[in-house]
Scaffold this motif. Structure first.
Motif, mmCIF file in Angstrom:
data_model
loop_
_atom_site.group_PDB
_atom_site.id
_atom_site.type_symbol
_atom_site.label_atom_id
_atom_site.label_comp_id
_atom_site.label_asym_id
_atom_site.label_seq_id
_atom_site.Cartn_x
_atom_site.Cartn_y
_atom_site.Cartn_z
ATOM 1 N N UNK A 1 0.814 -1.222 0.000
ATOM 2 C CA UNK A 1 0.000 0.000 0.000
ATOM 3 C C UNK A 1 0.848 1.275 0.000
ATOM 4 N N UNK A 2 2.162 1.089 0.131
ATOM 5 C CA UNK A 2 3.059 2.259 0.116
ATOM 6 C C UNK A 2 3.155 2.754 -1.333
ATOM 7 N N UNK A 3 2.788 4.013 -1.576
ATOM 8 C CA UNK A 3 2.774 4.505 -2.967
ATOM 9 C C UNK A 3 3.641 5.762 -3.121
ATOM 10 N N UNK A 4 4.223 5.870 -4.315
ATOM 11 C CA UNK A 4 4.980 7.078 -4.654
ATOM 12 C C UNK A 4 4.026 8.075 -5.295
ATOM 13 N N UNK A 5 4.358 9.338 -5.221
ATOM 14 C CA UNK A 5 3.523 10.340 -5.896
ATOM 15 C C UNK A 5 3.557 10.095 -7.403
ATOM 16 N N UNK A 6 2.427 10.402 -8.071
ATOM 17 C CA UNK A 6 2.343 10.176 -9.527
ATOM 18 C C UNK A 6 3.364 11.035 -10.241
ATOM 19 N N UNK A 7 3.455 12.290 -9.848
ATOM 20 C CA UNK A 7 4.400 13.224 -10.451
ATOM 21 C C UNK A 7 4.637 14.363 -9.467
ATOM 22 N N UNK A 8 5.771 15.057 -9.630
ATOM 23 C CA UNK A 8 6.039 16.207 -8.758
ATOM 24 C C UNK A 8 6.672 17.320 -9.576
ATOM 25 N N UNK A 9 5.985 18.432 -9.640
ATOM 26 C CA UNK A 9 6.556 19.618 -10.301
ATOM 27 C C UNK A 9 6.317 20.801 -9.371
ATOM 28 N N UNK B 1 19.699 9.109 -0.450
ATOM 29 C CA UNK B 1 19.160 8.162 -1.418
ATOM 30 C C UNK B 1 18.296 8.945 -2.389
ATOM 31 N N UNK B 2 18.270 8.501 -3.641
ATOM 32 C CA UNK B 2 17.494 9.268 -4.623
ATOM 33 C C UNK B 2 16.015 9.304 -4.238
ATOM 34 N N UNK B 3 15.572 8.264 -3.535
ATOM 35 C CA UNK B 3 14.178 8.237 -3.098
ATOM 36 C C UNK B 3 13.861 9.406 -2.181
ATOM 37 N N UNK B 4 14.906 9.922 -1.536
ATOM 38 C CA UNK B 4 14.686 10.983 -0.566
ATOM 39 C C UNK B 4 13.962 12.158 -1.205
ATOM 40 N N UNK B 5 14.127 12.294 -2.516
ATOM 41 C CA UNK B 5 13.503 13.411 -3.214
ATOM 42 C C UNK B 5 12.021 13.173 -3.491
ATOM 43 N N UNK B 6 11.635 11.904 -3.519
ATOM 44 C CA UNK B 6 10.266 11.601 -3.915
ATOM 45 C C UNK B 6 9.351 11.416 -2.714
ATOM 46 N N UNK B 7 8.104 11.843 -2.897
ATOM 47 C CA UNK B 7 7.157 11.730 -1.789
ATOM 48 C C UNK B 7 6.457 10.382 -1.807
ATOM 49 N N UNK C 1 -3.574 18.060 -4.853
ATOM 50 C CA UNK C 1 -3.485 16.692 -4.330
ATOM 51 C C UNK C 1 -3.818 15.647 -5.396
ATOM 52 N N UNK C 2 -4.833 15.926 -6.221
ATOM 53 C CA UNK C 2 -5.256 14.902 -7.190
ATOM 54 C C UNK C 2 -4.224 14.686 -8.290
ATOM 55 N N UNK C 3 -3.358 15.695 -8.522
ATOM 56 C CA UNK C 3 -2.305 15.505 -9.523
ATOM 57 C C UNK C 3 -1.197 14.615 -8.978
ATOM 58 N N UNK C 4 -1.019 14.672 -7.662
ATOM 59 C CA UNK C 4 0.076 13.905 -7.046
ATOM 60 C C UNK C 4 -0.350 12.507 -6.625
ATOM 61 N N UNK C 5 -1.574 12.391 -6.166
ATOM 62 C CA UNK C 5 -1.991 11.134 -5.534
ATOM 63 C C UNK C 5 -3.242 10.574 -6.182
ATOM 64 N N UNK C 6 -3.115 9.331 -6.654
ATOM 65 C CA UNK C 6 -4.227 8.591 -7.258
ATOM 66 C C UNK C 6 -5.395 8.512 -6.264
ATOM 67 N N UNK C 7 -6.586 8.685 -6.782
ATOM 68 C CA UNK C 7 -7.776 8.404 -5.968
ATOM 69 C C UNK C 7 -8.091 9.429 -4.889
ATOM 70 N N UNK C 8 -7.536 10.642 -4.999
ATOM 71 C CA UNK C 8 -7.845 11.618 -3.954
ATOM 72 C C UNK C 8 -9.019 12.534 -4.334
#
Ligand SMILES: Cc1cc2nc3c(=O)[nH]c(=O)nc-3n(C[C@H](O)[C@H](O)[C@H](O)COP(=O)(O)OP(=O)(O)OC[C@H]3O[C@@H](n4cnc5c(N)ncnc54)[C@H](O)[C@@H]3O)c2cc1C
Length: 473
Positions: free
Chosen positions: A86-94, A217-223, A344-351
């Motif tokens: 259930x741990x998800x990454x953001x769809x996109x981040x700008x 870690x490169x993940x550190x940049x992603x939400x 929120x809806x651009x970053x997270x599916x189903x919000x």
């Protein structure tokens, strides 16, 4: 009659307290140390600042909405709790920054508000040519020693110039640390810099060196978040606390020594005896629990800021401008009240349902906390005006949820690390089996709270192993 069973009380059922309870339960089991763990939460629910609301097809995070999982701390715990899928990454981040009421994209390679890649920085429209030229002085000037704590704002201003500070570093870091950047502690906010400054010339090179190190870690940049929102994580923790006595709607009012144990007084006139205690509340509550006021006096120097989040739902047709970002932060040189906003809806599916937009805005800058005292309608009006000016939103929102967080954001001001070190030292000397955890002390993010909880559980288990048997009363 004697008993070898130990009792540990955890005060506070936010993410810090729940995580501490989980790791204590796990370690007591593996060490085969008979331990009773009691978690006491003042409110009617667990999760503390984390609160997800699901209604009318929207998934709204009232408080925190995501985290950058430094060193995979949350991912490791999610795996133990069987919610790693259930741990998800953001769809996109700008990310964008609002400067003079215009939104500018944050150039690629910016870390903690500091550029690390020169081409994107030099071609960005966020800083003028003279501002960019000033920033390159950083490569030429010796950095000097960073042994003593100092103002983060002044350091960046000295190295990169005022424009980079105002347009990039201040809005991006104040968004996280919620303080006046000139008051913030360089050592507490960017602790890794002193190590990397030894081998690099200048701030830009030091930050670059850090991003290339194994610590980063490169993940550190992603939400990251969880399917169903951050409360999924809270629920999973509570579900796995099978050996923990969970008490809700009860507040601890005092802690004192009682023979070889600790006596916790509760607001329902009862009390609990424990061998060890983990305090996972704000530092002001922790201070109030002891008669000996001098013990945690140093913590008086940690100011708490007040903020509010405002979630607003719109139809897509209500957004006139072609803002393509997912987030923006607002530099302090604007005549705007909102400090940041996320689509929120651009970053997270189903919000949000199809065709709808869910925006989460923040208000409550240092010096402008009074805005949080406005009525919900008053706050909505101010936020709508700002959103209209920045992203062209028109008309009324379909849904609005305002949540106030009073005195909820600790500010890591100059001398923070020393303040925390001294406080813990004096408390632990007087009470060797008490630990303090939470976002006041060693990091304000969720992963940093989780990390502190794990460490405190390990330390408390060690203390318990060394304790003599106690008499049952
Ligand atoms: C608006 C906002 C947005 C944020 N956004 C993010 C984000 O996006 N990402 C991120 O990583 N972090 C974010 N943070 C920070 C993050 O929310 C916190 O660091 C974290 O949730 C703190 O957890 P905690 O368990 O230490 O404290 P809390 O969540 O505050 O929990 C403390 C608990 O102690 C209980 N308590 C208090 N007094 C007593 C008492 N006397 N007896 C018993 N119980 C008591 C309280 O009721 C509460 O449940 C945000 C914070 C805020 C306010």
């Amino acid at each position: 009659m004697t008993n070898d069973k130990r009792r540990v009380a955890i005060i506070g059922g936010g993410i810090s307290g729940l995580t501490a309870a989980y790791y204590l339960q796990e370690q007591a089991k593996s060490a085969q140390l008979p331990t009773e763990i009691v978690l006491i939460e003042a409110s009617h629910r667990f999760g503390g600042k984390i609160q997800t609301i699901v209604e009318d097809g929207y998934q709204i995070e009232k408080g925190p909405d995501s985290f950058t999982d430094h060193k995979g701390t949350v991912a490791t715990l999610a795996k133990k709790l069987k919610v790693e899928k259930q741990l998800v990454r953001s769809k996109e981040e700008r990310k964008f920054v609002a400067v003079n009421e215009e939104l500018h994209a944050v150039p690629k390679g910016v870390q903690f508000g500091i550029p690390t890649e020169m081409t994107p920085f030099l071609t960005s429209d966020l800083v003028s040519w003279s501002g960019k030229a000033r920033a390159t002085f950083d490569f030429l000037r010796p950095q000097g020693k960073m042994t003593e704590d100092q103002s983060l704002g002044q350091w960046v201003r000295q190295r990169l110039g005022g424009e980079v500070l105002e347009n990039l570093t201040e809005p991006l870091l104040s968004g996280i640390y919620n303080g006046d950047i000139d008051e913030l502690s360089l050592q507490a906010v960017l602790p890794f810099l002193s190590t990397h400054s030894k081998t690099s010339s200048g701030l830009i090179q030091s930050m670059k060196s850090y991003t290339r190190s194994s610590d980063y870690l490169t993940d550190a940049e992603q939400s990251f978040s969880f399917v169903g929102g951050l409360e999924t994580f809270v629920d999973a923790l509570v579900h796995e606390l099978t050996e923990v006595k969970l008490k809700k709607s009860v507040r601890v009012t005092n802690i004192q020594k009682s023979n070889h144990q600790l006596l916790l007084s509760l607001n329902n006139q009862s009390s609990i005896k424990a061998d060890a205690v983990i305090i996972a509340t704000s530092h002001t509550i922790a201070q109030s629990l002891f008669h000996e006021k001098q013990l945690l006096q140093e913590l008086d120097g940690i100011p708490l800021n007040t903020v509010a989040t405002v979630s607003l739902a719109f139809d897509e047709t209500q957004i006139a401008h072609h803002f393509t970002g997912t987030d923006f932060v607002v530099s302090r040189n604007n005549d705007l009240s909102i400090t940041a906003a996320t689509f929120m809806n651009r970053k997270w599916q189903g919000t949000a349902p199809d065709g709808k937009v869910l925006i989460k805005a923040y208000i409550g800058r240092v010096g402008d906390e009074a805005i949080v005292e406005l009525s919900d309608k008053g706050i909505e009006k101010v936020v709508l005006q700002d959103l209209h000016r920045l992203v062209g939103i028109t008309g009324a929102p379909e849904k609005v949820i305002v949540t106030r967080y009073k005195n909820a954001m600790p500010q890591y001001t100059i001398g923070h690390l020393e303040r925390v070190r001294k406080s813990k030292e004096s408390l632990y000397e007087a009470y060797p089996t008490i630990r303090l955890i939470g976002n006041t002390y060693d990091g304000i993010s969720i992963p940093k709270c989780v990390r502190q909880a794990i460490e405190s559980a390990e330390q408390i288990m060690q203390e318990l192993k060394d304790l003599p048997s106690f008499v049952i009363e």
